[in-house]
Design a protein around this motif. Structure first.
Motif, PDB file in Angstrom:
ATOM      1  N   UNK A 179      59.679 -43.904   2.099  1.00 12.72           N
ATOM      2  CA  UNK A 179      59.814 -45.305   1.613  1.00 12.72           C
ATOM      3  C   UNK A 179      60.775 -46.142   2.149  1.00 12.72           C
ATOM      4  N   UNK A 180      61.679 -45.435   3.015  1.00 15.89           N
ATOM      5  CA  UNK A 180      63.082 -46.121   3.688  1.00 15.89           C
ATOM      6  C   UNK A 180      63.345 -45.553   4.976  1.00 15.89           C
ATOM      7  N   UNK A 181      63.849 -46.559   5.751  1.00 12.29           N
ATOM      8  CA  UNK A 181      64.508 -45.956   7.080  1.00 12.29           C
ATOM      9  C   UNK A 181      65.718 -45.215   6.895  1.00 12.29           C
ATOM     10  N   UNK A 182      65.692 -44.101   7.445  1.00 11.20           N
ATOM     11  CA  UNK A 182      67.107 -43.127   7.418  1.00 11.20           C
ATOM     12  C   UNK A 182      67.550 -42.608   8.842  1.00 11.20           C
ATOM     13  N   UNK A 207      78.362 -28.555  17.082  1.00  8.51           N
ATOM     14  CA  UNK A 207      78.883 -29.826  17.720  1.00  8.51           C
ATOM     15  C   UNK A 207      77.824 -30.959  17.181  1.00  8.51           C
ATOM     16  N   UNK A 208      78.462 -32.128  16.635  1.00  3.52           N
ATOM     17  CA  UNK A 208      77.734 -33.329  16.166  1.00  3.52           C
ATOM     18  C   UNK A 208      77.329 -33.958  17.703  1.00  3.52           C
ATOM     19  N   UNK A 209      75.813 -34.138  17.929  1.00  5.12           N
ATOM     20  CA  UNK A 209      75.614 -34.603  19.163  1.00  5.12           C
ATOM     21  C   UNK A 209      75.339 -36.093  19.032  1.00  5.12           C
ATOM     22  N   UNK A 210      75.085 -36.483  18.003  1.00  5.66           N
ATOM     23  CA  UNK A 210      74.651 -38.053  17.759  1.00  5.66           C
ATOM     24  C   UNK A 210      74.017 -38.272  16.362  1.00  5.66           C
ATOM     25  N   UNK A 211      73.804 -39.539  16.413  1.00  8.26           N
ATOM     26  CA  UNK A 211      73.173 -40.175  14.936  1.00  8.26           C
ATOM     27  C   UNK A 211      72.057 -41.120  15.605  1.00  8.26           C
ATOM     28  N   UNK A 212      71.000 -40.869  15.332  1.00  6.29           N
ATOM     29  CA  UNK A 212      69.803 -41.808  15.677  1.00  6.29           C
ATOM     30  C   UNK A 212      69.714 -42.753  14.224  1.00  6.29           C
ATOM     31  N   UNK A 213      70.022 -44.057  14.560  1.00  6.47           N
ATOM     32  CA  UNK A 213      70.360 -44.901  13.381  1.00  6.47           C
ATOM     33  C   UNK A 213      68.823 -45.526  13.152  1.00  6.47           C
ATOM     34  N   UNK A 214      68.501 -45.489  11.540  1.00  2.00           N
ATOM     35  CA  UNK A 214      67.275 -46.143  11.186  1.00  2.00           C
ATOM     36  C   UNK A 214      66.208 -45.563  11.986  1.00  2.00           C
ATOM     37  N   UNK A 215      66.030 -44.018  12.151  1.00  2.30           N
ATOM     38  CA  UNK A 215      65.325 -43.589  13.170  1.00  2.30           C
ATOM     39  C   UNK A 215      64.028 -42.672  12.546  1.00  2.30           C
ATOM     40  N   UNK A 216      64.052 -42.450  11.441  1.00  2.00           N
ATOM     41  CA  UNK A 216      62.965 -41.868  10.510  1.00  2.00           C
ATOM     42  C   UNK A 216      62.769 -42.584   9.220  1.00  2.00           C
ATOM     43  N   UNK A 217      61.456 -42.821   9.190  1.00  2.00           N
ATOM     44  CA  UNK A 217      60.884 -43.529   8.056  1.00  2.00           C
ATOM     45  C   UNK A 217      60.459 -42.415   6.936  1.00  2.00           C
ATOM     46  N   UNK A 218      61.226 -42.272   5.718  1.00  2.00           N
ATOM     47  CA  UNK A 218      61.118 -41.073   4.850  1.00  2.00           C
ATOM     48  C   UNK A 218      61.282 -41.441   3.517  1.00  2.00           C
TER      49      UNK A 218
END
Length: 189
Positions: free
Chosen positions: A168-171, A155-166
């Motif tokens: 050199x960019x927010x992902x 199940x797709x439980x959700x999306x954390x927007x711009x939650x991970x600095x990876x």
């Protein structure tokens, strides 16, 4: 009483067993591939020394709540060639909850390796390890991973927007989950 995964795990085409020294060269090679590393936590600068450190830190068992990651080699049954790996993380803060990851060597992508091996591993985690919940985190841009987890029934439980600095960019990160009892709930895209 929970047991632990017993290796090797056999699918129709593959053997799954903890990554070992014999896998060093092939494992390092595909981790260095920029296309393989794109949505992963490592960079194409991955080295043989990085592989050696990972191998040295491998647990021999994966008990619930240990916080450990176990890297599992995926080898073709016919040739014993390393075609990828799957990883299992026993979450430290939740009982009987495991996180999965998967990497497939470029020559084997698009050939059902992830579906066959993760499907078998999920079954083994529920049967042998008595998992309650299995989760995965993917880069939201990784459409192949999203298709794979959907096909496996996650199940797709959700999306954390711009939650991970990876790199050199927010992902943005997508969270996927599957429960032992098969409850699905509402799925969002």
């Amino acid at each position: 009483m929970p047991t632990v995964l017993e290796f090797p795990l056999l699918t129709d085409r593959f053997v799954l067993a903890p990554l070992g020294a014999a896998d060093r060269t092939a494992f390092t090679a595909y981790r260095r591939d920029p296309a393989v590393a794109r949505f992963q936590s490592w960079s194409p600068a991955w080295s043989g020394a990085d592989t050696d450190a990972l191998l040295a830190g491998q647990p021999v068992r994966l008990p619930s709540r240990s916080g450990d990651w176990l890297q599992i080699a995926v080898r073709e049954r016919r040739t014993s060639a390393l075609v990828g790996d799957v990883a299992v993380h026993a979450l430290a803060d939740q009982p009987d909850t495991y996180e999965l990851g998967v990497t497939v060597a470029p020559a084997w992508q698009g050939r059902g390796v992830g579906l066959e091996t993760l499907g078998h591993l999920v079954d083994a985690l529920f049967r042998q390890q008595t998992a309650h919940r299995i989760v995965a985190m993917t880069d939201a841009r990784n459409e192949a991973a999203a298709r794979l987890f959907r096909r496996l029934g996650f199940r797709h439980e959700g999306r954390a927007v711009d939650a991970d600095w990876c790199k050199g960019e927010w992902t943005s990160l997508d969270t996927w989950a599957l429960l032992r009892d098969g409850r699905v709930g509402s799925a969002d895209a």
